[in-house]
Design a protein around this motif. Structure first.
Motif, PDB file in Angstrom:
ATOM      1  N   HIS A   1       2.339  22.401  10.018  1.00 49.87           N
ATOM      2  CA  HIS A   1       3.394  22.990   9.235  1.00 49.87           C
ATOM      3  C   HIS A   1       3.678  24.522   9.593  1.00 49.87           C
ATOM      4  O   HIS A   1       2.753  25.271   9.946  1.00 49.87           O
ATOM      5  CB  HIS A   1       2.857  23.018   7.774  1.00 49.87           C
ATOM      6  CG  HIS A   1       2.639  21.476   7.488  1.00 49.87           C
ATOM      7  ND1 HIS A   1       1.939  21.098   6.417  1.00 49.87           N
ATOM      8  CD2 HIS A   1       3.073  20.116   7.863  1.00 49.87           C
ATOM      9  CE1 HIS A   1       1.571  19.806   6.270  1.00 49.87           C
ATOM     10  NE2 HIS A   1       2.370  19.249   7.046  1.00 49.87           N
ATOM     11  N   TYR A   2       4.991  24.774   9.103  1.00 50.93           N
ATOM     12  CA  TYR A   2       5.338  26.467   9.215  1.00 50.93           C
ATOM     13  C   TYR A   2       6.405  26.418   8.255  1.00 50.93           C
ATOM     14  O   TYR A   2       7.219  25.675   7.909  1.00 50.93           O
ATOM     15  CB  TYR A   2       5.448  26.827  10.599  1.00 50.93           C
ATOM     16  CG  TYR A   2       6.330  26.215  11.189  1.00 50.93           C
ATOM     17  CD1 TYR A   2       7.751  26.536  11.536  1.00 50.93           C
ATOM     18  CD2 TYR A   2       6.238  24.905  11.969  1.00 50.93           C
ATOM     19  CE1 TYR A   2       8.790  25.867  12.185  1.00 50.93           C
ATOM     20  CE2 TYR A   2       7.249  24.244  12.427  1.00 50.93           C
ATOM     21  CZ  TYR A   2       8.331  24.776  12.851  1.00 50.93           C
ATOM     22  OH  TYR A   2       9.361  24.112  13.464  1.00 50.93           O
ATOM     23  N   GLN A   3       6.845  27.751   8.119  1.00 49.16           N
ATOM     24  CA  GLN A   3       7.977  28.150   7.228  1.00 49.16           C
ATOM     25  C   GLN A   3       8.903  28.926   8.203  1.00 49.16           C
ATOM     26  O   GLN A   3       8.313  29.802   8.992  1.00 49.16           O
ATOM     27  CB  GLN A   3       7.715  28.645   5.999  1.00 49.16           C
ATOM     28  CG  GLN A   3       7.037  27.742   4.942  1.00 49.16           C
ATOM     29  CD  GLN A   3       7.121  28.535   3.512  1.00 49.16           C
ATOM     30  OE1 GLN A   3       6.460  27.691   2.887  1.00 49.16           O
ATOM     31  NE2 GLN A   3       7.335  29.748   3.436  1.00 49.16           N
TER      32      GLN A   3
ATOM     33  N   TYR B   1       5.215  29.458  -1.074  1.00 45.86           N
ATOM     34  CA  TYR B   1       5.680  28.184  -0.515  1.00 45.86           C
ATOM     35  C   TYR B   1       7.185  27.958  -0.795  1.00 45.86           C
ATOM     36  O   TYR B   1       7.723  28.264  -1.904  1.00 45.86           O
ATOM     37  CB  TYR B   1       4.732  26.982  -1.172  1.00 45.86           C
ATOM     38  CG  TYR B   1       5.455  25.653  -0.659  1.00 45.86           C
ATOM     39  CD1 TYR B   1       5.476  25.254   0.630  1.00 45.86           C
ATOM     40  CD2 TYR B   1       5.955  24.860  -1.607  1.00 45.86           C
ATOM     41  CE1 TYR B   1       5.896  24.134   0.805  1.00 45.86           C
ATOM     42  CE2 TYR B   1       6.481  23.475  -1.478  1.00 45.86           C
ATOM     43  CZ  TYR B   1       6.400  23.285   0.103  1.00 45.86           C
ATOM     44  OH  TYR B   1       6.922  21.883   0.356  1.00 45.86           O
TER      45      TYR B   1
ATOM     46  N   GLU C   1      10.410  24.758   4.976  1.00 44.27           N
ATOM     47  CA  GLU C   1       9.365  24.234   5.785  1.00 44.27           C
ATOM     48  C   GLU C   1       9.696  23.387   6.731  1.00 44.27           C
ATOM     49  O   GLU C   1      10.708  22.666   6.788  1.00 44.27           O
ATOM     50  CB  GLU C   1       8.404  23.409   4.675  1.00 44.27           C
ATOM     51  CG  GLU C   1       7.074  22.919   5.334  1.00 44.27           C
ATOM     52  CD  GLU C   1       6.333  22.241   4.283  1.00 44.27           C
ATOM     53  OE1 GLU C   1       5.004  22.402   4.368  1.00 44.27           O
ATOM     54  OE2 GLU C   1       6.791  21.382   3.609  1.00 44.27           O
TER      55      GLU C   1
ATOM     56  N   CYS D   1       7.784  20.923  10.159  1.00 44.95           N
ATOM     57  CA  CYS D   1       6.894  20.012  10.598  1.00 44.95           C
ATOM     58  C   CYS D   1       7.000  19.654  12.076  1.00 44.95           C
ATOM     59  O   CYS D   1       8.061  19.098  12.330  1.00 44.95           O
ATOM     60  CB  CYS D   1       6.498  18.980   9.650  1.00 44.95           C
ATOM     61  SG  CYS D   1       5.087  17.884  10.202  1.00 44.95           S
TER      62      CYS D   1
END
Length: 181
Positions: A62-64, A137, A142, A144
């Motif tokens: 995961h990352y944003q 968050y 987000e 993936c």
């Protein structure tokens, strides 16, 4: 605290100083001043997260893209294999990964700066995973990456197929994903 540089510049292993005797142990899990002095990182954490998962649960990668997050991660119950991937296209380490066992026993923490995808798989019966983030968050930001992307060649040390969320089942390959410049 002891800080260990890794093969991914900016990603650091943090080993706290633990005071223990027959009664148990004590350690300072986070001190902003000590963290900044030891790592050179002046992170302002805005959110703490806590997850509990059973053996074989894999979360990530995961990352944003907006509201990017630096993360300070640790395990308070059980053991995980933690995975970090450099997803900055301009980086000489683009697509390189780091794996590290984090556990309640070794008390290690991992600093993951912005520009990296992150995930973990639970190796013990259960694990409780805590992490601080430098931004909130943001579900719309987000992204993936597939945990099993063959171009990443990550050894997740799995004995059987992992348990994945729908989001993680639908992750994109590194080549298809929206990434950092």
């Amino acid at each position: 605290m002891n800080v260990i540089e890794t093969d991914l510049p900016g990603v650091m292993v943090i080993e706290p100083k633990v005071f223990g005797d027959e009664r148990g142990f004590f350690y300072e899990s986070f001190n902003a001043k000590a963290f900044a002095e030891a790592t050179g990182v002046n992170a302002q954490f805005v959110q703490d997260n806590h997850s509990r998962s059973q053996r074989g649960v894999l979360r990530g990668l995961h990352y944003q893209l907006e509201n990017t997050q630096g993360k300070l991660v640790r395990v308070t119950v059980g053991e995980v294999l933690d995975v970090v991937v450099d997803i900055r296209r301009s980086s000489p380490h683009f697509g390189k990964s780091l794996t590290l066992r984090l556990s309640a026993d070794n008390r290690r923490q991992l600093w993951i700066p912005e520009g990296f995808a992150h995930g973990f798989v639970v190796l013990s019966e259960v694990a409780e995973f805590l992490y601080k983030t430098t931004d909130y968050y943001t579900p719309s930001a987000e992204r993936c990456i597939r945990w099993d992307d063959p171009t990443l060649d990550i050894d997740w040390q799995l004995e059987s197929a992992p348990q994945l969320s729908a989001k993680d089942q639908n992750g994109k390959s590194l080549n298809e994903a929206d990434l950092f410049p």
